[in-house]
Design a protein around this motif. Structure first.
Motif, PDB file in Angstrom:
ATOM      1  N   LEU A  25       0.812  -1.119  -0.131  1.00 57.49           N
ATOM      2  CA  LEU A  25      -0.210   0.079  -0.203  1.00 57.49           C
ATOM      3  C   LEU A  25       0.765   1.292  -0.073  1.00 57.49           C
ATOM      4  N   PRO A  26       0.384   2.423  -0.652  1.00 63.23           N
ATOM      5  CA  PRO A  26       1.314   3.626  -0.573  1.00 63.23           C
ATOM      6  C   PRO A  26       1.408   4.061   0.967  1.00 63.23           C
ATOM      7  N   ALA A  27       2.482   4.525   1.317  1.00 60.13           N
ATOM      8  CA  ALA A  27       2.726   5.156   2.564  1.00 60.13           C
ATOM      9  C   ALA A  27       1.561   5.982   2.995  1.00 60.13           C
ATOM     10  N   LYS A  28       1.228   7.000   2.358  1.00 63.79           N
ATOM     11  CA  LYS A  28       0.355   7.806   2.718  1.00 63.79           C
ATOM     12  C   LYS A  28      -1.024   7.139   3.377  1.00 63.79           C
ATOM     13  N   LYS A  29      -1.342   6.020   2.743  1.00 60.07           N
ATOM     14  CA  LYS A  29      -2.574   5.469   2.906  1.00 60.07           C
ATOM     15  C   LYS A  29      -2.462   4.700   4.166  1.00 60.07           C
ATOM     16  N   ILE A  30      -1.241   4.011   4.425  1.00 55.73           N
ATOM     17  CA  ILE A  30      -0.907   3.282   5.602  1.00 55.73           C
ATOM     18  C   ILE A  30      -0.814   4.329   6.852  1.00 55.73           C
ATOM     19  N   VAL A  31      -0.306   5.459   6.802  1.00 55.28           N
ATOM     20  CA  VAL A  31      -0.175   6.361   7.589  1.00 55.28           C
ATOM     21  C   VAL A  31      -1.744   6.782   8.041  1.00 55.28           C
ATOM     22  N   LEU A  32      -2.583   7.108   7.047  1.00 54.21           N
ATOM     23  CA  LEU A  32      -3.876   7.527   7.285  1.00 54.21           C
ATOM     24  C   LEU A  32      -4.792   6.389   8.153  1.00 54.21           C
ATOM     25  N   ILE A  33      -4.723   5.194   7.659  1.00 55.20           N
ATOM     26  CA  ILE A  33      -5.210   3.908   8.281  1.00 55.20           C
ATOM     27  C   ILE A  33      -4.814   3.780   9.765  1.00 55.20           C
ATOM     28  N   TYR A  34      -3.522   4.237   9.965  1.00 55.10           N
ATOM     29  CA  TYR A  34      -3.033   3.877  11.422  1.00 55.10           C
ATOM     30  C   TYR A  34      -3.677   5.128  12.359  1.00 55.10           C
ATOM     31  N   ALA A  35      -3.767   6.381  11.763  1.00 52.97           N
ATOM     32  CA  ALA A  35      -4.149   7.527  12.426  1.00 52.97           C
ATOM     33  C   ALA A  35      -5.830   7.244  12.553  1.00 52.97           C
ATOM     34  N   ILE A  36      -6.471   6.894  11.826  1.00 50.43           N
ATOM     35  CA  ILE A  36      -7.926   6.424  11.943  1.00 50.43           C
ATOM     36  C   ILE A  36      -8.067   5.572  13.159  1.00 50.43           C
ATOM     37  N   ALA A  37      -7.192   4.340  13.063  1.00 52.43           N
ATOM     38  CA  ALA A  37      -7.159   3.427  14.012  1.00 52.43           C
ATOM     39  C   ALA A  37      -7.037   3.902  15.578  1.00 52.43           C
ATOM     40  N   ILE A  38      -5.888   4.897  15.595  1.00 50.96           N
ATOM     41  CA  ILE A  38      -5.724   5.361  16.800  1.00 50.96           C
ATOM     42  C   ILE A  38      -6.948   6.422  17.432  1.00 50.96           C
ATOM     43  N   VAL A  39      -7.296   7.168  16.632  1.00 47.21           N
ATOM     44  CA  VAL A  39      -8.430   8.016  16.831  1.00 47.21           C
ATOM     45  C   VAL A  39      -9.544   7.269  17.505  1.00 47.21           C
ATOM     46  N   VAL A  40     -10.139   6.162  16.478  1.00 47.14           N
ATOM     47  CA  VAL A  40     -11.294   5.296  17.142  1.00 47.14           C
ATOM     48  C   VAL A  40     -10.696   4.553  18.380  1.00 47.14           C
ATOM     49  N   SER A  41      -9.696   4.235  18.720  1.00 50.62           N
ATOM     50  CA  SER A  41      -9.296   3.568  19.848  1.00 50.62           C
ATOM     51  C   SER A  41      -9.557   4.590  20.935  1.00 50.62           C
ATOM     52  N   LEU A  42      -8.970   5.520  20.931  1.00 50.60           N
ATOM     53  CA  LEU A  42      -9.187   6.592  21.889  1.00 50.60           C
ATOM     54  C   LEU A  42     -10.660   7.024  22.130  1.00 50.60           C
ATOM     55  N   VAL A  43     -11.431   7.146  21.040  1.00 52.11           N
ATOM     56  CA  VAL A  43     -12.772   7.314  21.365  1.00 52.11           C
ATOM     57  C   VAL A  43     -13.613   6.262  22.050  1.00 52.11           C
ATOM     58  N   LEU A  44     -13.235   5.010  21.733  1.00 52.55           N
ATOM     59  CA  LEU A  44     -13.694   3.974  22.445  1.00 52.55           C
ATOM     60  C   LEU A  44     -13.008   3.971  23.976  1.00 52.55           C
ATOM     61  N   SER A  45     -11.836   4.295  24.065  1.00 53.82           N
ATOM     62  CA  SER A  45     -11.497   4.090  25.576  1.00 53.82           C
ATOM     63  C   SER A  45     -12.162   5.350  26.227  1.00 53.82           C
ATOM     64  N   ALA A  46     -12.191   6.501  25.635  1.00 55.88           N
ATOM     65  CA  ALA A  46     -13.072   7.454  26.415  1.00 55.88           C
ATOM     66  C   ALA A  46     -14.469   7.280  26.711  1.00 55.88           C
ATOM     67  N   ILE A  47     -15.125   6.328  26.125  1.00 53.30           N
ATOM     68  CA  ILE A  47     -16.392   5.814  26.226  1.00 53.30           C
ATOM     69  C   ILE A  47     -16.417   4.832  27.412  1.00 53.30           C
ATOM     70  N   VAL A  48     -15.343   4.093  27.452  1.00 56.19           N
ATOM     71  CA  VAL A  48     -15.429   3.153  28.393  1.00 56.19           C
ATOM     72  C   VAL A  48     -15.001   3.824  29.704  1.00 56.19           C
ATOM     73  N   CYS A  49     -14.213   4.821  29.714  1.00 49.26           N
ATOM     74  CA  CYS A  49     -13.860   5.435  31.009  1.00 49.26           C
ATOM     75  C   CYS A  49     -15.065   6.076  31.594  1.00 49.26           C
ATOM     76  N   SER A  50     -15.594   6.885  30.644  1.00 57.44           N
ATOM     77  CA  SER A  50     -16.969   7.499  31.267  1.00 57.44           C
ATOM     78  C   SER A  50     -18.004   6.469  31.706  1.00 57.44           C
ATOM     79  N   LEU A  51     -18.219   5.380  31.110  1.00 52.82           N
ATOM     80  CA  LEU A  51     -19.097   4.358  31.787  1.00 52.82           C
ATOM     81  C   LEU A  51     -18.870   4.050  33.067  1.00 52.82           C
ATOM     82  N   PHE A  52     -17.505   4.167  33.633  1.00 52.82           N
ATOM     83  CA  PHE A  52     -16.996   3.503  34.708  1.00 52.82           C
ATOM     84  C   PHE A  52     -16.931   4.728  35.678  1.00 52.82           C
ATOM     85  N   SER A  53     -17.411   5.782  35.502  1.00 51.74           N
ATOM     86  CA  SER A  53     -17.315   6.949  36.342  1.00 51.74           C
ATOM     87  C   SER A  53     -18.332   8.140  35.817  1.00 51.74           C
ATOM     88  N   SER A  54     -18.158   9.022  36.641  1.00 53.13           N
ATOM     89  CA  SER A  54     -19.404  10.294  36.375  1.00 53.13           C
ATOM     90  C   SER A  54     -18.753  11.322  35.352  1.00 53.13           C
TER      91      SER A  54
END
Length: 380
Positions: A25-54
């Motif tokens: 794959l082109p390097a730009k596409k690989i970087v974009l895919i990783y960036a999306i994965a990181i953002v998605v993982s952080l959003v999911l992490s924020a949701i998990v943390c908020s579920l176990f706290s106020s």
């Protein structure tokens, strides 16, 4: 008709889905895919943390960035911890490129640290500090090299399993540290107070800068070594095919032993900096499991020492940021933090998997028949 029936039967026998290796794959596409994965993982992490706290999910992002980058001191600690993890990853990468699965990073760090502390304990105050640091450096490199070459010798000459061998050496290194602490600490507490001799000099009044510069420089040198030198070429060939290496005249046993000496010695240097530059003491947990964390950093970087700078920074950023999240969200233990870290790692690793492979589903019978009819019409 018979040919069509045979092809239809073949389609039915195909698995419902299968993995197929992608092209590059082109390097730009690989970087974009990783960036999306990181953002998605952080959003999911924020949701998990908020579920176990106020707390609001947005507070997660404030806390994690504050924990890693909130003050100048935190930034320097982030860079220092990144440099140490990068040093371990640099130590492991030549072995991994050779497909020698060195799981003994923790042990090699520990014996390097123990060797330095031994010099500080027995020679501190008796010889000039410059000479003491020189002896610490030699001792740490030698200790790490020995811990690395032992499994290499047995692998090269007797075909032993290097993963088990290096893993078991971790426990032996931990035992050695405990034994020396029992000898040195007469109170029986097992805790050695920081020693006052053998401290590394500070660059420009900053105690973190030397560690950062040394290990980032080592990463650059390792990149050059693996990509542009004869030794690096031999490591790649042995990793791809030992038989091919033997056929073209490469001494495989020598390459294995030489590479593991380098790998262990570099891990010993990490122990040297833990002893002389940071903690000035040693314990069974001095390695802080960096030997195992560095495996993931190395793998995510596809064994590229320059890319490892980024993967190590990302791993340390998440780890240090989650310490702040734990305090701000009122978590009483590390369980939620560990879940979040695991979630982030999972998303990134899954992302890298699908960059390499694509999922192909079995063709339906209708589509296959249409394809055959189209082909038949073209032939007529």
């Amino acid at each position: 008709m018979e040919t069509k029936q045979i092809k239809q039967e073949q389609i039915k026998k195909e698995p419902l889905l299968r993995l197929v290796k992608r092209g590059a794959l082109p390097a730009k596409k690989i970087v974009l895919i990783y960036a999306i994965a990181i953002v998605v993982s952080l959003v999911l992490s924020a949701i998990v943390c908020s579920l176990f706290s106020s707390k609001n999910p947005l507070a997660f992002f404030v806390s994690i960035f504050d924990g890693a980058l909130g003050t100048p001191k935190r930034i320097w600690l982030l860079l220092q911890d990144t440099a140490l993890l990068l040093g371990v990853a640099v130590a492991l990468v030549p072995a991994f490129k050779m497909k020698f699965w060195n799981l003994g990073g923790n042990g090699q760090i520990l014996v390097g640290c123990l060797a330095s502390i031994s010099c500080m304990f027995y020679l501190g105050g008796k010889i000039p500090n410059v000479l003491l640091i020189l002896l610490m450096t030699v001792a740490s490199i030698a200790a790490g090299a020995v811990w690395g070459v032992l499994p290499a010798i047995f692998k090269a000459h007797f075909g032993t399993n290097e993963s088990l061998f290096t893993l078991m050496l971790n426990y032996i290194a931990t035992g050695l540290v405990s034994m020396f602490l029992t000898i040195w600490v007469k109170s029986g507490s097992g805790v050695l107070v920081p020693l006052k001799q053998g401290h590394f000099p500070m660059l420009f009044g900053n105690k973190h800068l030397l560690t950062i510069l040394v290990f980032f420089a080592l990463a650059v040198l390792m990149f050059v070594y693996l990509k542009y030198t004869k030794h690096g070429y031999e490591i790649s060939v042995v990793g791809d095919s030992p038989n091919t290496a033997k056929y073209i005249g490469i001494d495989v046993k020598r390459v294995i032993i030489r590479t593991m000496i380098i790998s262990g010695a570099l891990a010993g240097v990490v122990g040297l900096f833990l002893a002389g530059g940071i903690h000035h003491t040693v314990s069974a947990t001095s390695a802080n499991n960096m030997g195992f964390t560095a495996i993931m950093a190395t793998w995510l970087a596809a064994f590229n020492p320059l890319v490892m700078m980024v993967t190590c920074l990302f791993i340390i950023f998440i780890s240090r940021g989650m310490v702040q999240v734990r305090g701000d969200f009122g978590f009483t233990n590390d369980s939620i933090a560990n879940i979040v870290i695991g979630l982030v790692y999972f998303c990134v690793i899954a992302c890298s998997f699908f960059i390499t492979y694509s999922v192909v589903f079995r063709r339906s019978g209708t589509k296959a028949q249409k394809t055959e009819k189209t082909k038949g019409g073209n032939e007529e």
